[in-house]
Write a protein that holds these residues in place. Sequence first.
Motif, PDB file in Angstrom:
ATOM      1  N   THR A  53       0.819  -1.217   0.000  1.00 42.44           N
ATOM      2  CA  THR A  53       0.000   0.000   0.000  1.00 42.44           C
ATOM      3  C   THR A  53       0.852   1.266   0.000  1.00 42.44           C
ATOM      4  O   THR A  53       0.422   2.302  -0.513  1.00 42.44           O
ATOM      5  CB  THR A  53      -0.935   0.008   1.215  1.00 42.44           C
ATOM      6  OG1 THR A  53      -0.158  -0.136   2.416  1.00 42.44           O
ATOM      7  CG2 THR A  53      -1.937  -1.133   1.131  1.00 42.44           C
ATOM      8  N   GLU A  54       2.053   1.198   0.575  1.00 43.30           N
ATOM      9  CA  GLU A  54       2.883   2.402   0.604  1.00 43.30           C
ATOM     10  C   GLU A  54       3.561   2.659  -0.746  1.00 43.30           C
ATOM     11  O   GLU A  54       4.049   3.762  -0.994  1.00 43.30           O
ATOM     12  CB  GLU A  54       3.938   2.291   1.704  1.00 43.30           C
ATOM     13  CG  GLU A  54       4.868   1.095   1.581  1.00 43.30           C
ATOM     14  CD  GLU A  54       5.850   1.021   2.745  1.00 43.30           C
ATOM     15  OE1 GLU A  54       6.413   2.079   3.093  1.00 43.30           O
ATOM     16  OE2 GLU A  54       6.043  -0.082   3.298  1.00 43.30           O
ATOM     17  N   TYR A  55       3.604   1.653  -1.610  1.00 47.38           N
ATOM     18  CA  TYR A  55       4.174   1.799  -2.951  1.00 47.38           C
ATOM     19  C   TYR A  55       3.149   1.263  -3.946  1.00 47.38           C
ATOM     20  O   TYR A  55       3.220   0.109  -4.377  1.00 47.38           O
ATOM     21  CB  TYR A  55       5.500   1.035  -3.069  1.00 47.38           C
ATOM     22  CG  TYR A  55       6.493   1.413  -2.000  1.00 47.38           C
ATOM     23  CD1 TYR A  55       6.983   2.721  -1.909  1.00 47.38           C
ATOM     24  CD2 TYR A  55       6.936   0.483  -1.055  1.00 47.38           C
ATOM     25  CE1 TYR A  55       7.882   3.081  -0.918  1.00 47.38           C
ATOM     26  CE2 TYR A  55       7.838   0.837  -0.070  1.00 47.38           C
ATOM     27  CZ  TYR A  55       8.301   2.135  -0.001  1.00 47.38           C
ATOM     28  OH  TYR A  55       9.192   2.492   0.981  1.00 47.38           O
ATOM     29  N   PRO A  56       2.165   2.085  -4.330  1.00 49.08           N
ATOM     30  CA  PRO A  56       0.998   1.595  -5.074  1.00 49.08           C
ATOM     31  C   PRO A  56       1.260   1.346  -6.555  1.00 49.08           C
ATOM     32  O   PRO A  56       0.877   2.128  -7.429  1.00 49.08           O
ATOM     33  CB  PRO A  56      -0.021   2.715  -4.875  1.00 49.08           C
ATOM     34  CG  PRO A  56       0.811   3.950  -4.737  1.00 49.08           C
ATOM     35  CD  PRO A  56       2.055   3.520  -4.002  1.00 49.08           C
ATOM     36  N   ILE A  57       1.916   0.242  -6.840  1.00 38.44           N
ATOM     37  CA  ILE A  57       2.112  -0.217  -8.214  1.00 38.44           C
ATOM     38  C   ILE A  57       1.088  -1.317  -8.485  1.00 38.44           C
ATOM     39  O   ILE A  57       0.891  -2.204  -7.654  1.00 38.44           O
ATOM     40  CB  ILE A  57       3.534  -0.771  -8.418  1.00 38.44           C
ATOM     41  CG1 ILE A  57       4.583   0.304  -8.125  1.00 38.44           C
ATOM     42  CG2 ILE A  57       3.707  -1.302  -9.833  1.00 38.44           C
ATOM     43  CD1 ILE A  57       6.014  -0.223  -8.178  1.00 38.44           C
ATOM     44  N   VAL A  58       0.444  -1.271  -9.646  1.00 39.25           N
ATOM     45  CA  VAL A  58      -0.412  -2.383 -10.053  1.00 39.25           C
ATOM     46  C   VAL A  58       0.493  -3.547 -10.447  1.00 39.25           C
ATOM     47  O   VAL A  58       1.316  -3.423 -11.366  1.00 39.25           O
ATOM     48  CB  VAL A  58      -1.306  -1.980 -11.244  1.00 39.25           C
ATOM     49  CG1 VAL A  58      -2.153  -3.167 -11.701  1.00 39.25           C
ATOM     50  CG2 VAL A  58      -2.198  -0.802 -10.862  1.00 39.25           C
ATOM     51  N   THR A  59       0.394  -4.663  -9.732  1.00 40.12           N
ATOM     52  CA  THR A  59       1.279  -5.796  -9.985  1.00 40.12           C
ATOM     53  C   THR A  59       0.479  -7.058 -10.289  1.00 40.12           C
ATOM     54  O   THR A  59      -0.604  -7.270  -9.728  1.00 40.12           O
ATOM     55  CB  THR A  59       2.195  -6.075  -8.778  1.00 40.12           C
ATOM     56  OG1 THR A  59       1.392  -6.371  -7.635  1.00 40.12           O
ATOM     57  CG2 THR A  59       3.086  -4.894  -8.471  1.00 40.12           C
ATOM     58  N   ARG A  60       1.028  -7.885 -11.154  1.00 34.15           N
ATOM     59  CA  ARG A  60       0.489  -9.213 -11.437  1.00 34.15           C
ATOM     60  C   ARG A  60       1.654 -10.170 -11.696  1.00 34.15           C
ATOM     61  O   ARG A  60       2.758  -9.751 -12.020  1.00 34.15           O
ATOM     62  CB  ARG A  60      -0.449  -9.205 -12.647  1.00 34.15           C
ATOM     63  CG  ARG A  60      -1.772  -8.515 -12.430  1.00 34.15           C
ATOM     64  CD  ARG A  60      -2.650  -9.204 -11.392  1.00 34.15           C
ATOM     65  NE  ARG A  60      -3.974  -8.617 -11.353  1.00 34.15           N
ATOM     66  CZ  ARG A  60      -4.296  -7.517 -10.665  1.00 34.15           C
ATOM     67  NH1 ARG A  60      -3.356  -6.874  -9.990  1.00 34.15           N
ATOM     68  NH2 ARG A  60      -5.523  -7.041 -10.675  1.00 34.15           N
ATOM     69  N   GLN A  61       1.350 -11.445 -11.569  1.00 32.51           N
ATOM     70  CA  GLN A  61       2.347 -12.471 -11.818  1.00 32.51           C
ATOM     71  C   GLN A  61       2.131 -13.110 -13.191  1.00 32.51           C
ATOM     72  O   GLN A  61       0.996 -13.252 -13.645  1.00 32.51           O
ATOM     73  CB  GLN A  61       2.255 -13.576 -10.768  1.00 32.51           C
ATOM     74  CG  GLN A  61       2.413 -13.112  -9.340  1.00 32.51           C
ATOM     75  CD  GLN A  61       2.112 -14.228  -8.345  1.00 32.51           C
ATOM     76  OE1 GLN A  61       2.554 -15.372  -8.507  1.00 32.51           O
ATOM     77  NE2 GLN A  61       1.346 -13.903  -7.314  1.00 32.51           N
ATOM     78  N   ILE A  62       3.219 -13.492 -13.821  1.00 33.84           N
ATOM     79  CA  ILE A  62       3.189 -14.366 -14.992  1.00 33.84           C
ATOM     80  C   ILE A  62       3.892 -15.657 -14.588  1.00 33.84           C
ATOM     81  O   ILE A  62       5.048 -15.624 -14.153  1.00 33.84           O
ATOM     82  CB  ILE A  62       3.888 -13.735 -16.204  1.00 33.84           C
ATOM     83  CG1 ILE A  62       3.139 -12.480 -16.661  1.00 33.84           C
ATOM     84  CG2 ILE A  62       4.000 -14.737 -17.345  1.00 33.84           C
ATOM     85  CD1 ILE A  62       3.777 -11.772 -17.848  1.00 33.84           C
ATOM     86  N   LEU A  63       3.201 -16.782 -14.693  1.00 34.21           N
ATOM     87  CA  LEU A  63       3.805 -18.060 -14.339  1.00 34.21           C
ATOM     88  C   LEU A  63       4.515 -18.644 -15.557  1.00 34.21           C
ATOM     89  O   LEU A  63       3.937 -18.747 -16.640  1.00 34.21           O
ATOM     90  CB  LEU A  63       2.742 -19.041 -13.847  1.00 34.21           C
ATOM     91  CG  LEU A  63       2.007 -18.683 -12.550  1.00 34.21           C
ATOM     92  CD1 LEU A  63       1.224 -19.896 -12.049  1.00 34.21           C
ATOM     93  CD2 LEU A  63       2.939 -18.174 -11.469  1.00 34.21           C
ATOM     94  N   CYS A  64       5.774 -19.021 -15.348  1.00 37.16           N
ATOM     95  CA  CYS A  64       6.590 -19.549 -16.435  1.00 37.16           C
ATOM     96  C   CYS A  64       6.630 -21.067 -16.414  1.00 37.16           C
ATOM     97  O   CYS A  64       7.083 -21.674 -15.432  1.00 37.16           O
ATOM     98  CB  CYS A  64       8.025 -19.031 -16.329  1.00 37.16           C
ATOM     99  SG  CYS A  64       8.210 -17.261 -16.577  1.00 37.16           S
ATOM    100  N   MET A  65       6.169 -21.673 -17.497  1.00 33.10           N
ATOM    101  CA  MET A  65       6.569 -23.039 -17.766  1.00 33.10           C
ATOM    102  C   MET A  65       8.062 -23.008 -18.055  1.00 33.10           C
ATOM    103  O   MET A  65       8.632 -21.945 -18.294  1.00 33.10           O
ATOM    104  CB  MET A  65       5.800 -23.592 -18.966  1.00 33.10           C
ATOM    105  CG  MET A  65       4.289 -23.621 -18.792  1.00 33.10           C
ATOM    106  SD  MET A  65       3.435 -24.234 -20.261  1.00 33.10           S
ATOM    107  CE  MET A  65       3.515 -22.783 -21.342  1.00 33.10           C
ATOM    108  N   HIS A  66       8.694 -24.173 -18.058  1.00 32.09           N
ATOM    109  CA  HIS A  66      10.142 -24.187 -18.231  1.00 32.09           C
ATOM    110  C   HIS A  66      10.542 -25.326 -19.149  1.00 32.09           C
ATOM    111  O   HIS A  66      10.041 -26.448 -19.017  1.00 32.09           O
ATOM    112  CB  HIS A  66      10.837 -24.333 -16.871  1.00 32.09           C
ATOM    113  CG  HIS A  66      12.253 -23.881 -16.848  1.00 32.09           C
ATOM    114  ND1 HIS A  66      13.267 -24.580 -17.448  1.00 32.09           N
ATOM    115  CD2 HIS A  66      12.838 -22.768 -16.308  1.00 32.09           C
ATOM    116  CE1 HIS A  66      14.414 -23.954 -17.268  1.00 32.09           C
ATOM    117  NE2 HIS A  66      14.183 -22.838 -16.593  1.00 32.09           N
ATOM    118  N   SER A  67      11.461 -25.031 -20.073  1.00 32.51           N
ATOM    119  CA  SER A  67      11.864 -26.021 -21.071  1.00 32.51           C
ATOM    120  C   SER A  67      12.579 -27.218 -20.465  1.00 32.51           C
ATOM    121  O   SER A  67      12.673 -28.270 -21.106  1.00 32.51           O
ATOM    122  CB  SER A  67      12.763 -25.365 -22.127  1.00 32.51           C
ATOM    123  OG  SER A  67      13.948 -24.851 -21.531  1.00 32.51           O
TER     124      SER A  67
END
Length: 359
Positions: free
Chosen positions: A128-142
């Motif tokens: 809340t003190e650093y209000p960046i809209v954040t989301r995760q991207i899940l990586c499959m891996h080779s």
Amino acid sequence: MSLYAELHRHLGGSVVPRILWRYFERNRSDLAQRFTGYSDFEEFFTRPRNTLSEYLELHTLVESVQTHEALPYFIYRLIRGAYIFENLAYLELRYTPYLRTPEHLPQSERIDKMAEIIEIVGRASQQTEYPIVTRQILCMHSRLPYEVNRAIVDLAAQYPNYICAVDLAGGDAQYSERLDEFVGLYAHARSLGLNTTGHLYETTEGCYPKLLPYLMRIGHGIQIPLRHPELLREVAARGQCLEVCPTTYLKTGTLQEINQLKPVFDRCFDEGVDIAICTDNAGLHNVRLPFEYESLLTHDVIGFNELRACQEAAFRHAFAWPHRKQPSSLLTDVLLRQIDNMREDELREGGAEDSLLLS
């Protein structure tokens, strides 16, 4: 004040060297003792590598310490730095959750523990003190088996509040023997309604047109305009965006000079293909996103009009930026004003960057 959207940043390469070193000193003396001091560590951590495969080995070092106990420590400092020093309004943070689970556990138990990692990263990212809209991207891996990658896709669909897309990482030169498998996984992801991006056309060995139709954005993709410009019209017709990370290609030996990116931008702009400028691994590079823009500008790779276009493209192609849920720009404008006001209040309070980094 310019605001930025970061669409391609890896959790494993996002921690700046000083913060990682401080963590080693406090919690992993066995790792700190490999180096004579911070300068030695920084030189090792940020120096250019000869190949992408050699470069990616650095992720293994960081992944080994990004355990469920330590993740909040790293993510808080990542969000703080991104807000104060990079003017980020939006951040997509990508990683492979399986690689943050305990290595000694059997595969089935590690798969079960991936949900805990997603929740930890999700909660830690909501500052809340650093209000960046954040989301995760899940990586499959080779380098991970099909069962693990399938579980990653299925898990992504279960956490729409935290996860905005799935990705495929591990070096695009490694895909060839399992290409049909990865196509099937992407088709499954799209059937679940998931957004998709993928590391593709980064290297000359990683050019697989069979995967392109399944991607909404293309991770890197620089070899399309450089070596396969005939594909640009298809990319433009699909509305795909390239996630271009300038410093990465110098660090991996893919390019020798940043000026070699000029035809990438020129050909993409000519064909109507959007580019989002990104950092990829800001910690490994010891750079921040505004520097990537500035570097392209000062080396005459792009001009100010192109710089602005790339800034706007990053927000337009952000998977979870508010405009995607509310077509009107009102919500975006209100959010930007709130972020600007809070950031100005933060900066007025002062505080040296060094003291922030070391705490």
